[in-house]
Design a protein around this motif. Structure first.
Motif, short mmCIF file in Angstrom:
data_model
loop_
_atom_site.label_atom_id
_atom_site.label_comp_id
_atom_site.label_asym_id
_atom_site.label_seq_id
_atom_site.Cartn_x
_atom_site.Cartn_y
_atom_site.Cartn_z
N SER A 15 0.83 -1.31 0.03
CA SER A 15 0.09 -0.05 -0.09
C SER A 15 1.00 1.33 0.07
CB SER A 15 -0.95 0.05 1.37
OG SER A 15 -1.72 1.24 1.33
N MET A 16 1.99 1.26 0.92
CA MET A 16 2.89 2.56 0.76
C MET A 16 3.51 2.70 -0.44
SD MET A 16 4.25 2.03 4.81
CE MET A 16 5.48 3.45 4.80
N LEU A 17 4.17 1.45 -1.03
CA LEU A 17 4.61 1.68 -2.16
C LEU A 17 3.76 2.09 -3.44
CD1 LEU A 17 7.01 -1.50 -2.28
CD2 LEU A 17 7.43 0.83 -1.89
N LEU A 18 2.58 1.53 -3.25
CA LEU A 18 1.45 2.21 -4.33
C LEU A 18 1.21 3.56 -4.06
CD1 LEU A 18 -0.88 -0.79 -4.60
CD2 LEU A 18 0.38 -0.04 -6.43
N ALA A 19 1.26 4.07 -2.73
CA ALA A 19 1.00 5.65 -2.63
C ALA A 19 2.02 6.36 -2.94
CB ALA A 19 0.87 5.80 -1.13
N ILE A 20 3.19 5.99 -3.14
CA ILE A 20 4.41 6.70 -3.59
C ILE A 20 4.35 6.45 -4.91
CG2 ILE A 20 6.87 6.92 -3.78
CD1 ILE A 20 6.70 6.07 -0.76
N GLY A 21 4.28 5.29 -5.56
CA GLY A 21 4.42 4.86 -7.00
C GLY A 21 3.49 5.58 -8.17
N VAL A 22 2.29 5.60 -7.65
CA VAL A 22 1.02 6.01 -8.65
C VAL A 22 1.28 7.58 -8.82
CG1 VAL A 22 -1.41 6.33 -8.59
CG2 VAL A 22 -0.61 4.15 -7.82
N PRO A 23 1.76 8.66 -7.78
CA PRO A 23 1.57 9.66 -8.54
C PRO A 23 2.70 9.93 -9.41
CG PRO A 23 1.30 9.81 -5.91
CD PRO A 23 1.42 8.27 -6.36
N LEU A 37 5.77 17.51 -7.94
CA LEU A 37 5.30 16.42 -6.66
C LEU A 37 5.86 16.99 -5.46
CD1 LEU A 37 5.60 13.04 -8.20
CD2 LEU A 37 3.54 14.50 -8.12
N LEU A 38 7.26 17.73 -5.43
CA LEU A 38 7.61 18.23 -4.11
C LEU A 38 7.50 19.68 -4.02
CD1 LEU A 38 10.79 16.23 -4.38
CD2 LEU A 38 8.59 15.57 -3.25
N ALA A 39 6.53 20.53 -4.71
CA ALA A 39 6.35 22.00 -4.51
C ALA A 39 5.70 22.36 -3.42
CB ALA A 39 5.61 22.37 -5.89
N LEU A 40 5.27 21.45 -2.58
CA LEU A 40 4.56 22.27 -1.33
C LEU A 40 5.70 21.89 -0.31
CD1 LEU A 40 0.91 21.03 -1.44
CD2 LEU A 40 1.89 23.36 -1.70
N SER A 41 5.75 22.49 0.66
CA SER A 41 6.74 22.31 1.83
C SER A 41 6.29 20.88 2.75
CB SER A 41 6.98 23.53 2.62
OG SER A 41 5.53 23.77 3.20
#
Length: 106
Positions: A15-23, A37-41
């Motif tokens: 689940s955690m890998l999918l939460a990172i991988g999908v975006p 993807l990292l634009a927000l602080s």
């Protein structure tokens, strides 16, 4: 370690890998730079996670308060997990309507 606990840990990891991988996959597929993807602080992400946590806990508290009226014993953990499962079902269905039909039927 029980086999069910090992399966649960594998499920959490997937689940955690999918939460990172999908975006990341969607970003690459659509041509959006990964920097966006990292634009927000980190502070903004922590604030959003906190607000989401409060909202899930409030819905779980409502469910836990309503359960005795139906004569259903409900643990706090089950109430929280049911809210997270409803959010997951709603997130993968069209127009986020996954959990709404179940709420209307009950």
């Amino acid at each position: 370690m029980k086999p069910s606990r090992g399966l649960r840990q594998i499920g959490v990891l997937v689940s955690m890998l999918l939460a990172i991988g999908v975006p990341v996959a969607l970003s690459l597929r659509s041509g959006v730079p990964l920097r966006s993807l990292l634009a927000l602080s980190a502070t903004a992400h922590l604030f959003a996670a906190g607000v989401m946590g409060i909202e899930v806990m409030a819905r779980a508290a409502r469910l836990k308060a309503l359960a005795p009226t139906l004569g259903v014993p409900l643990r706090w953990r089950t109430a929280v997990f049911s809210q997270l499962a409803a959010d997951a079902a709603g997130a993968v269905t069209p127009a986020r309507s996954g959990s709404e039909p179940a709420k209307l039927l009950s």
